[in-house]
Motif scaffolding. Structure first.
Motif, PDB file in Angstrom:
ATOM      1  N   GLY A 107      -6.818  -8.455   4.377  1.00 43.31           N
ATOM      2  CA  GLY A 107      -7.063  -7.382   5.323  1.00 43.31           C
ATOM      3  C   GLY A 107      -6.213  -7.461   6.581  1.00 43.31           C
ATOM      4  O   GLY A 107      -6.167  -6.512   7.367  1.00 43.31           O
ATOM      5  N   ARG A 108      -5.518  -8.597   6.776  1.00 37.26           N
ATOM      6  CA  ARG A 108      -4.615  -8.716   7.931  1.00 37.26           C
ATOM      7  C   ARG A 108      -3.457  -7.711   7.831  1.00 37.26           C
ATOM      8  O   ARG A 108      -2.803  -7.399   8.828  1.00 37.26           O
ATOM      9  CB  ARG A 108      -4.024 -10.129   7.998  1.00 37.26           C
ATOM     10  N   THR A 163      -2.600 -11.757  13.075  1.00 37.97           N
ATOM     11  CA  THR A 163      -2.765 -13.207  12.917  1.00 37.97           C
ATOM     12  C   THR A 163      -1.730 -13.757  11.945  1.00 37.97           C
ATOM     13  O   THR A 163      -2.041 -14.278  10.860  1.00 37.97           O
ATOM     14  CB  THR A 163      -4.187 -13.539  12.421  1.00 37.97           C
ATOM     15  N   LEU A 164      -0.488 -13.621  12.324  1.00 33.06           N
ATOM     16  CA  LEU A 164       0.615 -13.987  11.446  1.00 33.06           C
ATOM     17  C   LEU A 164       0.551 -15.434  10.985  1.00 33.06           C
ATOM     18  O   LEU A 164       0.204 -16.333  11.761  1.00 33.06           O
ATOM     19  CB  LEU A 164       1.947 -13.719  12.157  1.00 33.06           C
ATOM     20  N   GLU A 165       0.908 -15.626   9.717  1.00 34.62           N
ATOM     21  CA  GLU A 165       0.979 -16.959   9.122  1.00 34.62           C
ATOM     22  C   GLU A 165       2.424 -17.206   8.679  1.00 34.62           C
ATOM     23  O   GLU A 165       3.191 -16.268   8.463  1.00 34.62           O
ATOM     24  CB  GLU A 165       0.035 -17.046   7.919  1.00 34.62           C
ATOM     25  N   LEU A 166       2.756 -18.497   8.518  1.00 39.11           N
ATOM     26  CA  LEU A 166       4.120 -18.838   8.107  1.00 39.11           C
ATOM     27  C   LEU A 166       4.500 -18.127   6.811  1.00 39.11           C
ATOM     28  O   LEU A 166       5.633 -17.677   6.625  1.00 39.11           O
ATOM     29  CB  LEU A 166       4.267 -20.346   7.938  1.00 39.11           C
ATOM     30  N   GLY A 167       3.521 -17.990   5.907  1.00 36.28           N
ATOM     31  CA  GLY A 167       3.772 -17.362   4.612  1.00 36.28           C
ATOM     32  C   GLY A 167       4.038 -15.871   4.685  1.00 36.28           C
ATOM     33  O   GLY A 167       4.392 -15.265   3.671  1.00 36.28           O
ATOM     34  N   ASP A 168       3.879 -15.291   5.851  1.00 38.91           N
ATOM     35  CA  ASP A 168       4.164 -13.855   6.002  1.00 38.91           C
ATOM     36  C   ASP A 168       5.652 -13.596   6.206  1.00 38.91           C
ATOM     37  O   ASP A 168       6.074 -12.439   6.236  1.00 38.91           O
ATOM     38  CB  ASP A 168       3.383 -13.285   7.185  1.00 38.91           C
ATOM     39  N   SER A 169       6.430 -14.649   6.359  1.00 40.60           N
ATOM     40  CA  SER A 169       7.878 -14.485   6.478  1.00 40.60           C
ATOM     41  C   SER A 169       8.402 -13.829   5.209  1.00 40.60           C
ATOM     42  O   SER A 169       8.199 -14.330   4.098  1.00 40.60           O
ATOM     43  CB  SER A 169       8.559 -15.847   6.671  1.00 40.60           C
ATOM     44  N   ALA A 170       9.063 -12.700   5.374  1.00 40.92           N
ATOM     45  CA  ALA A 170       9.483 -11.927   4.208  1.00 40.92           C
ATOM     46  C   ALA A 170      10.336 -10.763   4.659  1.00 40.92           C
ATOM     47  O   ALA A 170      10.462 -10.484   5.856  1.00 40.92           O
ATOM     48  CB  ALA A 170       8.268 -11.393   3.443  1.00 40.92           C
ATOM     49  N   LEU A 171      10.893 -10.070   3.657  1.00 43.43           N
ATOM     50  CA  LEU A 171      11.544  -8.786   3.895  1.00 43.43           C
ATOM     51  C   LEU A 171      10.517  -7.714   3.545  1.00 43.43           C
ATOM     52  O   LEU A 171       9.990  -7.688   2.425  1.00 43.43           O
ATOM     53  CB  LEU A 171      12.782  -8.636   3.008  1.00 43.43           C
ATOM     54  N   TYR A 172      10.196  -6.868   4.494  1.00 41.41           N
ATOM     55  CA  TYR A 172       9.225  -5.794   4.266  1.00 41.41           C
ATOM     56  C   TYR A 172       9.995  -4.493   4.057  1.00 41.41           C
ATOM     57  O   TYR A 172      10.728  -4.037   4.929  1.00 41.41           O
ATOM     58  CB  TYR A 172       8.247  -5.695   5.435  1.00 41.41           C
ATOM     59  N   LEU A 173       9.787  -3.936   2.877  1.00 39.58           N
ATOM     60  CA  LEU A 173      10.516  -2.739   2.469  1.00 39.58           C
ATOM     61  C   LEU A 173       9.590  -1.533   2.424  1.00 39.58           C
ATOM     62  O   LEU A 173       8.442  -1.629   1.975  1.00 39.58           O
ATOM     63  CB  LEU A 173      11.127  -2.951   1.078  1.00 39.58           C
ATOM     64  N   CYS A 174      10.118  -0.441   2.864  1.00 41.27           N
ATOM     65  CA  CYS A 174       9.403   0.827   2.816  1.00 41.27           C
ATOM     66  C   CYS A 174      10.138   1.726   1.819  1.00 41.27           C
ATOM     67  O   CYS A 174      11.377   1.686   1.726  1.00 41.27           O
ATOM     68  CB  CYS A 174       9.394   1.426   4.219  1.00 41.27           C
ATOM     69  N   PHE A 197       0.823  -1.204   0.000  1.00 43.33           N
ATOM     70  CA  PHE A 197       0.000   0.000   0.000  1.00 43.33           C
ATOM     71  C   PHE A 197       0.857   1.253   0.000  1.00 43.33           C
ATOM     72  O   PHE A 197       2.059   1.205   0.242  1.00 43.33           O
ATOM     73  CB  PHE A 197      -0.985   0.046   1.180  1.00 43.33           C
ATOM     74  N   GLU A 198       0.180   2.378  -0.280  1.00 50.25           N
ATOM     75  CA  GLU A 198       0.816   3.679  -0.321  1.00 50.25           C
ATOM     76  C   GLU A 198       0.032   4.635   0.568  1.00 50.25           C
ATOM     77  O   GLU A 198      -1.206   4.629   0.560  1.00 50.25           O
ATOM     78  CB  GLU A 198       0.846   4.238  -1.745  1.00 50.25           C
ATOM     79  N   TYR A 199       0.766   5.447   1.317  1.00 49.58           N
ATOM     80  CA  TYR A 199       0.156   6.457   2.158  1.00 49.58           C
ATOM     81  C   TYR A 199       0.658   7.846   1.788  1.00 49.58           C
ATOM     82  O   TYR A 199       1.847   8.031   1.482  1.00 49.58           O
ATOM     83  CB  TYR A 199       0.448   6.179   3.642  1.00 49.58           C
ATOM     84  N   PHE A 200      -0.265   8.769   1.820  1.00 51.86           N
ATOM     85  CA  PHE A 200       0.063  10.172   1.567  1.00 51.86           C
ATOM     86  C   PHE A 200      -0.913  11.015   2.364  1.00 51.86           C
ATOM     87  O   PHE A 200      -2.115  10.750   2.362  1.00 51.86           O
ATOM     88  CB  PHE A 200      -0.045  10.489   0.075  1.00 51.86           C
ATOM     89  N   SER A 201      -0.400  12.029   3.029  1.00 55.13           N
ATOM     90  CA  SER A 201      -1.231  12.891   3.872  1.00 55.13           C
ATOM     91  C   SER A 201      -2.113  12.082   4.812  1.00 55.13           C
ATOM     92  O   SER A 201      -3.323  12.335   4.925  1.00 55.13           O
ATOM     93  CB  SER A 201      -2.113  13.814   3.003  1.00 55.13           C
ATOM     94  N   GLU A 202      -1.509  11.096   5.432  1.00 48.80           N
ATOM     95  CA  GLU A 202      -2.164  10.271   6.456  1.00 48.80           C
ATOM     96  C   GLU A 202      -3.321   9.430   5.910  1.00 48.80           C
ATOM     97  O   GLU A 202      -4.133   8.911   6.696  1.00 48.80           O
ATOM     98  CB  GLU A 202      -2.659  11.154   7.611  1.00 48.80           C
ATOM     99  N   THR A 203      -3.408   9.288   4.591  1.00 44.44           N
ATOM    100  CA  THR A 203      -4.497   8.544   3.967  1.00 44.44           C
ATOM    101  C   THR A 203      -3.924   7.454   3.075  1.00 44.44           C
ATOM    102  O   THR A 203      -2.945   7.682   2.357  1.00 44.44           O
ATOM    103  CB  THR A 203      -5.388   9.481   3.129  1.00 44.44           C
ATOM    104  N   GLN A 204      -4.557   6.290   3.109  1.00 48.03           N
ATOM    105  CA  GLN A 204      -4.132   5.232   2.201  1.00 48.03           C
ATOM    106  C   GLN A 204      -4.622   5.591   0.802  1.00 48.03           C
ATOM    107  O   GLN A 204      -5.816   5.759   0.571  1.00 48.03           O
ATOM    108  CB  GLN A 204      -4.717   3.877   2.628  1.00 48.03           C
ATOM    109  N   ARG A 205      -3.711   5.663  -0.139  1.00 50.57           N
ATOM    110  CA  ARG A 205      -4.057   6.113  -1.487  1.00 50.57           C
ATOM    111  C   ARG A 205      -4.191   4.970  -2.472  1.00 50.57           C
ATOM    112  O   ARG A 205      -4.837   5.094  -3.493  1.00 50.57           O
ATOM    113  CB  ARG A 205      -2.986   7.069  -2.022  1.00 50.57           C
TER     114      ARG A 205
END
Lengths: 113, 113
Positions: A62-63, A80-91, A47-55
């Motif tokens: 939805g997790r 509700t973490l799942e095994l498949g959520d293992s990842a590198l999360y980049l900003c 997702f992307e955020y700008f001015s405090e709003t998801q754009r």
């Protein structure tokens, strides 16, 4: 000028828990985007955020949620973490909404046990 | 939505040779095409980008070409050096409306001595 800062760098969680990741954009940048990187799926937009709003939002359940504060710092939450959520999360940040180029942080490596 | 295909997935060249990585995109509205280099354990780093109103862009040993009609763009690295060894990602975006980047699957470039 400091780059994009993500904390923490590493996290280990167990299934069912929730986690919050933080991202501070480059000073003056107002748009923050989140990406998930895995060996199997590659780099995928969350997702992307700008001015405090998801754009804009990618194809994630939805997790995965986020928010942005008035100082442009952003947090991402996964419940509700799942095994498949293992990842590198980049900003990544950019100066304005829809702006390019984007500059990435070092990421948070999330491991689910 | 946008789909970006990238080839080859791995590329091995000898030091001093040239390397070419190719990407195709599906959405003719996309107008911004960056290339990122990611070394092991590090952040994706923007190395060059091109916008749809330009056919070619060069920065020292790196160049990118764009063919809008065929919807493909390529990264050219000349006089390769061992430090060019990394994974390279192409991406596509529609600027002005969203910062979302759609990435290719990556090319692992190895430069051998």
């Amino acid at each position: 000028k400091a780059g994009v800062t993500q904390t923490p760098r590493y996290l280990i969680k167990t299934r069912g828990q929730q986690v919050t990741l933080s991202c501070s954009p480059i000073s003056g940048h107002r748009s923050v985007s989140w990406y998930q990187q895995t060996p199997g799926q590659g780099l995928q937009f969350l997702f992307e955020y700008f001015s405090e709003t998801q754009r804009n939002k990618g194809n994630f359940p939805g997790r995965f949620s986020g928010r942005q504060f008035s100082n442009s710092r952003s947090e991402m939450n996964v419940s509700t973490l799942e095994l498949g959520d293992s990842a590198l999360y980049l900003c990544a940040s950019s100066p304005r909404e829809g702006g390019q180029p984007q500059h990435f942080g070092d990421g948070t490596r999330l491991s689910i046990l | 939505g946008e789909n970006v295909e990238q080839h080859p997935s791995t590329l091995s060249v000898q030091e001093g040779d040239s390397a070419v990585i190719k990407c195709t995109y599906s959405d003719s509205a996309s107008n911004y095409f960056p290339w990122y280099k990611q070394e092991l354990g590090k952040r994706p780093q923007l190395i060059i980008d091109i916008r749809s109103n330009v056919g070619e862009k060069k920065d020292q040993r790196i160049a990118v070409t764009l063919n809008k009609t065929a919807k493909h763009f390529s990264l050219h690295i000349t006089e390769t050096q061992p430090e060019d060894s990394a994974v390279y990602f192409c991406a596509a975006s529609l600027t002005g409306t969203a910062s979302k980047l759609t990435f290719g699957t990556g090319t692992r470039l190895q430069v051998t001595l």
